[in-house]
Every structure is written in C-alpha cells, then in structure tokens.
Design a protein around this motif. Structure first.
Motif, PDB file in Angstrom:
ATOM      1  N   GLY A 169     -24.648 -44.571 -54.940  1.00  0.00           N
ATOM      2  CA  GLY A 169     -25.025 -43.288 -55.673  1.00  0.00           C
ATOM      3  C   GLY A 169     -24.152 -42.659 -56.247  1.00  0.00           C
ATOM      4  N   LEU A 170     -23.024 -42.419 -55.533  1.00  0.00           N
ATOM      5  CA  LEU A 170     -22.190 -41.502 -55.763  1.00  0.00           C
ATOM      6  C   LEU A 170     -21.283 -41.957 -57.048  1.00  0.00           C
ATOM      7  CD1 LEU A 170     -20.036 -39.040 -55.504  1.00  0.00           C
ATOM      8  CD2 LEU A 170     -18.595 -40.337 -53.690  1.00  0.00           C
ATOM      9  N   LEU A 171     -20.773 -43.567 -56.891  1.00  0.00           N
ATOM     10  CA  LEU A 171     -19.996 -44.095 -57.970  1.00  0.00           C
ATOM     11  C   LEU A 171     -21.064 -43.736 -59.221  1.00  0.00           C
ATOM     12  CD1 LEU A 171     -19.163 -47.298 -55.870  1.00  0.00           C
ATOM     13  CD2 LEU A 171     -17.514 -45.413 -57.083  1.00  0.00           C
ATOM     14  N   ARG A 172     -22.315 -44.226 -59.268  1.00  0.00           N
ATOM     15  CA  ARG A 172     -23.242 -44.134 -60.488  1.00  0.00           C
ATOM     16  C   ARG A 172     -23.207 -42.889 -60.894  1.00  0.00           C
ATOM     17  NH1 ARG A 172     -28.262 -45.419 -59.209  1.00  0.00           N
ATOM     18  NH2 ARG A 172     -28.358 -45.432 -57.048  1.00  0.00           N
ATOM     19  N   ALA A 173     -23.228 -41.714 -60.167  1.00  0.00           N
ATOM     20  CA  ALA A 173     -23.199 -40.368 -60.254  1.00  0.00           C
ATOM     21  C   ALA A 173     -21.817 -39.850 -61.276  1.00  0.00           C
ATOM     22  CB  ALA A 173     -23.533 -39.448 -59.430  1.00  0.00           C
ATOM     23  N   LEU A 174     -21.048 -40.415 -60.757  1.00  0.00           N
ATOM     24  CA  LEU A 174     -19.574 -40.222 -61.421  1.00  0.00           C
ATOM     25  C   LEU A 174     -19.453 -40.722 -62.701  1.00  0.00           C
ATOM     26  CD1 LEU A 174     -17.258 -40.568 -58.384  1.00  0.00           C
ATOM     27  CD2 LEU A 174     -17.677 -38.374 -59.592  1.00  0.00           C
ATOM     28  N   ILE A 175     -20.244 -42.024 -62.624  1.00  0.00           N
ATOM     29  CA  ILE A 175     -20.019 -42.750 -63.890  1.00  0.00           C
ATOM     30  C   ILE A 175     -20.864 -41.803 -65.316  1.00  0.00           C
ATOM     31  CG2 ILE A 175     -20.814 -44.894 -65.461  1.00  0.00           C
ATOM     32  CD1 ILE A 175     -20.289 -46.302 -62.275  1.00  0.00           C
ATOM     33  N   LEU A 176     -22.105 -41.688 -64.743  1.00  0.00           N
ATOM     34  CA  LEU A 176     -22.930 -40.624 -65.600  1.00  0.00           C
ATOM     35  C   LEU A 176     -22.320 -39.578 -66.057  1.00  0.00           C
ATOM     36  CD1 LEU A 176     -25.833 -40.489 -66.953  1.00  0.00           C
ATOM     37  CD2 LEU A 176     -26.533 -39.583 -64.841  1.00  0.00           C
ATOM     38  N   ALA A 177     -21.641 -38.886 -65.261  1.00  0.00           N
ATOM     39  CA  ALA A 177     -20.955 -37.712 -65.556  1.00  0.00           C
ATOM     40  C   ALA A 177     -19.631 -37.903 -66.443  1.00  0.00           C
ATOM     41  CB  ALA A 177     -20.565 -36.785 -64.206  1.00  0.00           C
ATOM     42  N   GLY A 178     -19.383 -39.022 -66.658  1.00  0.00           N
ATOM     43  CA  GLY A 178     -18.030 -39.491 -67.369  1.00  0.00           C
ATOM     44  C   GLY A 178     -16.914 -39.412 -66.551  1.00  0.00           C
ATOM     45  N   HIS A 179     -16.949 -39.432 -65.252  1.00  0.00           N
ATOM     46  CA  HIS A 179     -15.493 -39.219 -64.498  1.00  0.00           C
ATOM     47  C   HIS A 179     -15.218 -40.736 -64.052  1.00  0.00           C
ATOM     48  CE1 HIS A 179     -16.505 -34.998 -64.562  1.00  0.00           C
ATOM     49  NE2 HIS A 179     -17.236 -34.990 -63.670  1.00  0.00           N
ATOM     50  N   LEU A 180     -14.761 -41.471 -65.162  1.00  0.00           N
ATOM     51  CA  LEU A 180     -14.593 -42.989 -64.980  1.00  0.00           C
ATOM     52  C   LEU A 180     -13.244 -43.118 -63.917  1.00  0.00           C
ATOM     53  CD1 LEU A 180     -15.367 -44.374 -68.429  1.00  0.00           C
ATOM     54  CD2 LEU A 180     -16.978 -43.821 -66.467  1.00  0.00           C
ATOM     55  N   ASP A 181     -12.167 -42.394 -64.194  1.00  0.00           N
ATOM     56  CA  ASP A 181     -11.142 -42.748 -63.375  1.00  0.00           C
ATOM     57  C   ASP A 181     -11.420 -42.295 -61.989  1.00  0.00           C
ATOM     58  OD1 ASP A 181      -9.828 -43.084 -65.466  1.00  0.00           O
ATOM     59  OD2 ASP A 181      -8.726 -41.279 -65.764  1.00  0.00           O
ATOM     60  N   GLU A 182     -12.340 -41.207 -61.754  1.00  0.00           N
ATOM     61  CA  GLU A 182     -12.664 -40.862 -60.282  1.00  0.00           C
ATOM     62  C   GLU A 182     -13.357 -41.967 -59.578  1.00  0.00           C
ATOM     63  OE1 GLU A 182     -14.615 -37.146 -57.831  1.00  0.00           O
ATOM     64  OE2 GLU A 182     -13.937 -36.801 -60.107  1.00  0.00           O
ATOM     65  N   ALA A 183     -14.280 -42.547 -60.341  1.00  0.00           N
ATOM     66  CA  ALA A 183     -15.322 -43.340 -60.031  1.00  0.00           C
ATOM     67  C   ALA A 183     -14.432 -44.651 -59.533  1.00  0.00           C
ATOM     68  CB  ALA A 183     -16.279 -43.910 -61.086  1.00  0.00           C
ATOM     69  N   GLU A 184     -13.472 -45.024 -60.520  1.00  0.00           N
ATOM     70  CA  GLU A 184     -12.708 -46.085 -60.179  1.00  0.00           C
ATOM     71  C   GLU A 184     -11.810 -46.088 -59.072  1.00  0.00           C
ATOM     72  OE1 GLU A 184     -10.322 -49.503 -63.022  1.00  0.00           O
ATOM     73  OE2 GLU A 184     -10.324 -47.178 -63.673  1.00  0.00           O
ATOM     74  N   ALA A 185     -11.274 -44.842 -58.706  1.00  0.00           N
ATOM     75  CA  ALA A 185     -10.480 -44.550 -57.728  1.00  0.00           C
ATOM     76  C   ALA A 185     -11.465 -44.669 -56.251  1.00  0.00           C
ATOM     77  CB  ALA A 185      -9.916 -43.311 -57.578  1.00  0.00           C
ATOM     78  N   ALA A 186     -12.609 -44.000 -56.458  1.00  0.00           N
ATOM     79  CA  ALA A 186     -13.640 -44.003 -55.261  1.00  0.00           C
ATOM     80  C   ALA A 186     -13.949 -45.526 -54.833  1.00  0.00           C
ATOM     81  CB  ALA A 186     -14.770 -43.318 -55.605  1.00  0.00           C
ATOM     82  N   LEU A 187     -14.039 -46.422 -56.081  1.00  0.00           N
ATOM     83  CA  LEU A 187     -14.261 -47.941 -55.675  1.00  0.00           C
ATOM     84  C   LEU A 187     -13.300 -48.450 -55.150  1.00  0.00           C
ATOM     85  CD1 LEU A 187     -16.740 -50.041 -56.190  1.00  0.00           C
ATOM     86  CD2 LEU A 187     -15.615 -50.422 -58.332  1.00  0.00           C
ATOM     87  N   ALA A 188     -12.003 -48.075 -55.574  1.00  0.00           N
ATOM     88  CA  ALA A 188     -10.764 -48.748 -54.963  1.00  0.00           C
ATOM     89  C   ALA A 188     -10.706 -48.718 -53.606  1.00  0.00           C
ATOM     90  CB  ALA A 188      -9.769 -48.559 -55.704  1.00  0.00           C
ATOM     91  N   ALA A 189     -10.878 -47.398 -53.178  1.00  0.00           N
ATOM     92  CA  ALA A 189     -10.609 -46.872 -51.953  1.00  0.00           C
ATOM     93  C   ALA A 189     -11.778 -47.223 -50.904  1.00  0.00           C
ATOM     94  CB  ALA A 189     -10.476 -45.251 -51.967  1.00  0.00           C
ATOM     95  N   LEU A 190     -12.722 -47.937 -51.306  1.00  0.00           N
ATOM     96  CA  LEU A 190     -14.073 -48.177 -50.321  1.00  0.00           C
ATOM     97  C   LEU A 190     -13.696 -49.099 -49.215  1.00  0.00           C
ATOM     98  CD1 LEU A 190     -17.127 -47.366 -50.741  1.00  0.00           C
ATOM     99  CD2 LEU A 190     -17.424 -49.404 -51.745  1.00  0.00           C
ATOM    100  N   ASP A 191     -14.351 -48.860 -48.254  1.00  0.00           N
ATOM    101  CA  ASP A 191     -14.193 -49.803 -47.217  1.00  0.00           C
ATOM    102  C   ASP A 191     -14.593 -51.337 -47.536  1.00  0.00           C
ATOM    103  OD1 ASP A 191     -14.626 -51.504 -44.713  1.00  0.00           O
ATOM    104  OD2 ASP A 191     -15.417 -49.700 -43.605  1.00  0.00           O
ATOM    105  N   PRO A 192     -13.487 -52.219 -47.469  1.00  0.00           N
ATOM    106  CA  PRO A 192     -13.901 -53.619 -47.660  1.00  0.00           C
ATOM    107  C   PRO A 192     -15.368 -54.069 -47.103  1.00  0.00           C
ATOM    108  CG  PRO A 192     -11.691 -53.530 -46.965  1.00  0.00           C
ATOM    109  CD  PRO A 192     -12.437 -52.301 -46.527  1.00  0.00           C
ATOM    110  N   ALA A 193     -15.810 -53.774 -45.914  1.00  0.00           N
ATOM    111  CA  ALA A 193     -17.185 -53.895 -45.454  1.00  0.00           C
ATOM    112  C   ALA A 193     -18.332 -53.679 -46.181  1.00  0.00           C
ATOM    113  CB  ALA A 193     -17.169 -53.318 -44.009  1.00  0.00           C
ATOM    114  N   LEU A 194     -18.159 -52.510 -47.111  1.00  0.00           N
ATOM    115  CA  LEU A 194     -19.000 -52.164 -48.140  1.00  0.00           C
ATOM    116  C   LEU A 194     -18.960 -52.551 -49.405  1.00  0.00           C
ATOM    117  CD1 LEU A 194     -19.215 -48.328 -46.948  1.00  0.00           C
ATOM    118  CD2 LEU A 194     -20.911 -50.176 -46.228  1.00  0.00           C
ATOM    119  N   SER A 195     -17.875 -53.069 -49.692  1.00  0.00           N
ATOM    120  CA  SER A 195     -17.703 -53.413 -51.262  1.00  0.00           C
ATOM    121  C   SER A 195     -18.500 -54.384 -51.772  1.00  0.00           C
ATOM    122  CB  SER A 195     -16.061 -53.760 -51.440  1.00  0.00           C
ATOM    123  OG  SER A 195     -15.850 -54.931 -50.838  1.00  0.00           O
ATOM    124  N   GLY A 196     -18.977 -55.343 -50.841  1.00  0.00           N
ATOM    125  CA  GLY A 196     -19.793 -56.549 -51.403  1.00  0.00           C
ATOM    126  C   GLY A 196     -21.223 -56.383 -51.498  1.00  0.00           C
TER     127      GLY A 196
END
Length: 302
Positions: A169-196
C-alpha cells in the motif's frame, strides 16, 4: 514436480511454484486455485476462496493462485483442462480436488475433514488491530489521495513491518503521489522475505508502468503518431503505455482493446499482456478494471 530436461522458462516456472506453493504446503494446507483473467466463473469463485482462506488462516490454511495464461507449464503438469480448477495440497501433493466445491459450506466441509486427518501446523491469527488501518489506506488510495494514503500506510509499516499489504500500500501510494524515486528506494530496501509477495509484485508492476510517464510534448507526439498510423501496432502500443502512465486509463485501454480485436496474436500477444499488466497495477477489485475486463472477455470470447 520433476525438473529434469526443462528449458529455462520452464525451470523458472517450477522454481516459482516451489517457492509459492510447495514450500508453504510442507506445513500448511494450500488451496491451489487455477484461474485466468477472462474466466467469469473464476471471478465468482475467487471471493469465496479468499473468505474461506481468511477464515481458516489461523488453522494453517493458505490460498495460492496460478494464472493459467502466465503459468501454462504448471497448469499442464496438473493436467488442467478447464478453469476454475481447485486442489488442496499438503507436503507438495494434492490431497483433495475442490473444483466441485463451489459454496462456502461445501468448502468448509472438505477442509474440516482434511484438517482432522492431516498434521497441519496452525498459523497465527491475522493482525486484527491493523485491519481497519489497512482498509482506511485502501479507501484513501481509491479516492486518489496518494499523499494522505502514503502517510497512513507509513504508520502501518511502523506498527507491522512484516506486513506485506502495508508495504504494498505504501509503495502504491508513493507512486500515485508521484514520488517514484522514493518508491523505488523503498522497494529496493524491502525485506527479501516480502519481495515476492503478490501485493509487492502488484506495486512493482505499478512502478514499472509509472516510470514510463512522458512529458506533455512526448505524449502529444506519441498520440499524433498513433493517430497518423492506425495500422502501426508499435505506435499504438507505445501511445497506450504512455497514456496509461499519464493517467489516461480509458484512452490506453481503448487502444489496447482495438489492437487485440485487430490481431490478438501480434508480437506474441503484447497488447493483451500490456492490458493485463495495467489490471495488475490497479488491482482486480477496481471497478474500472472489472469493466475493462468485461470488454476484453467480449472480444476474446464474443
């Protein structure tokens, strides 16, 4: 599932299946649902399966979904001839065919019998305390307020850092708000156990589409090229992708549906694949997605 003699794509499909289905089934009872975007009965069954899986989550029951269009090799291994096809799996093996159990009472009856016979490890109860917050975040997202939704989901992530829905939800909210760099950073920092997790995959798809957003001049040029060369599929596809990234959902869908109607097999079904990618990014529960899926089904199956 045997993996000898497979090509690279088949091996990847097997690896995904092992991770998403076989491994959880070692201790849990997995309800395995074979479905497709265009399948009307699948859409009717999905909420029933989701409700049952949620109801039995604390007893060790989980739901896994396999899209037969995307995972044709896996579907072939299970000899799926029609959809929806639903199995119960335990320790990697089918223990029941649930395909004909379409009602909640029928599903409960079969699952109760299986739980009584199998050494299923009970799961943890869902975190009910964050459920209202998740619902609130999704509601604000649906209203189009990305900034506010990001604030809500950020709070939920702090409360439940292991919750995939909160991160998605946070990632999609950041994308909707236009904060693509922030969303990309949050995605890269995500725990590998959750990434899939599927909700993270949905957010990843949304981010990939959003990054294609052109400026006004580029969008105008792509629109003009598509209008001037209606038979140029590459031009139509490029404009559809740009229009969607720019927030013009209807225009993007109209172009892609027209392409599918004209030649659904063009470029290995690229127009349909792009449209399904858009569905995934928005969410299958979205009314616009539901309406557009009906139009797609009409074209494919008339």
């Amino acid at each position: 599932m045997a993996s000898m003699g497979l090509n690279l794509e088949e091996q990847k499909a097997v690896d995904r299946f092992r991770q998403d289905v076989v491994e959880p089934s070692m201790t849990k009872l997995v309800i395995l649902d074979f479905w497709a975007e265009w399948c009307g009965p699948c859409k009717a069954l999905t909420p029933v399966l989701e409700k049952i899986a949620a109801e039995y989550a604390d007893k060790g029951v989980v739901l896994a979904k396999v899209n037969v269009d995307e995972e044709a090799f896996i579907a072939s291994q299970f000899q799926v001839r029609s959809i929806p096809t639903v199995y119960a799996l335990f320790q990697g093996q089918p223990v029941a065919d649930l395909t004909n159990a379409r009602s909640e009472s029928q599903l409960r009856g079969v699952i109760d019998q299986l739980l009584a016979k199998l050494p299923i490890q009970a799961g943890d109860a869902p975190a009910a305390d964050i459920a209202p917050l998740l619902a609130m975040g999704e509601e604000v997202l649906a209203e189009g307020d990305g900034e506010r939704a990001a604030g809500i989901f950020a709070q939920i992530v702090e409360l439940a850092p292991e919750n995939a829905e909160a991160h998605g939800g946070l990632l999609r909210a950041l994308i909707l708000a236009g904060h693509l760099d922030e969303a990309e950073a949050a995605l890269a920092a995500l725990d590998p156990a959750l990434s899939g997790d599927p909700v993270i995959e949905r957010a990843r798809t949304a981010l990939a589409l959003a990054k294609d957003k052109p400026d006004d001049g580029e969008l105008a040029a792509l629109r003009a090229a598509a209008a001037e060369r209606p038979g140029d599929m590459d031009a139509q596809l490029a404009y559809a992708g740009a229009a969607f990234a720019a927030g013009e959902r209807d225009e993007a869908a109209q172009k892609l549906l027209a392409m599918i109607q004209a030649d659904r097999e063009w470029n290995e079904g690229a127009a349909k694949a792009k449209l399904l990618q858009m569905f995934e990014a928005i969410g299958l529960e979205d009314p616009w997605v539901a309406a557009t899926r009906r139009k797609l089904s009409t074209i494919l199956f008339g």
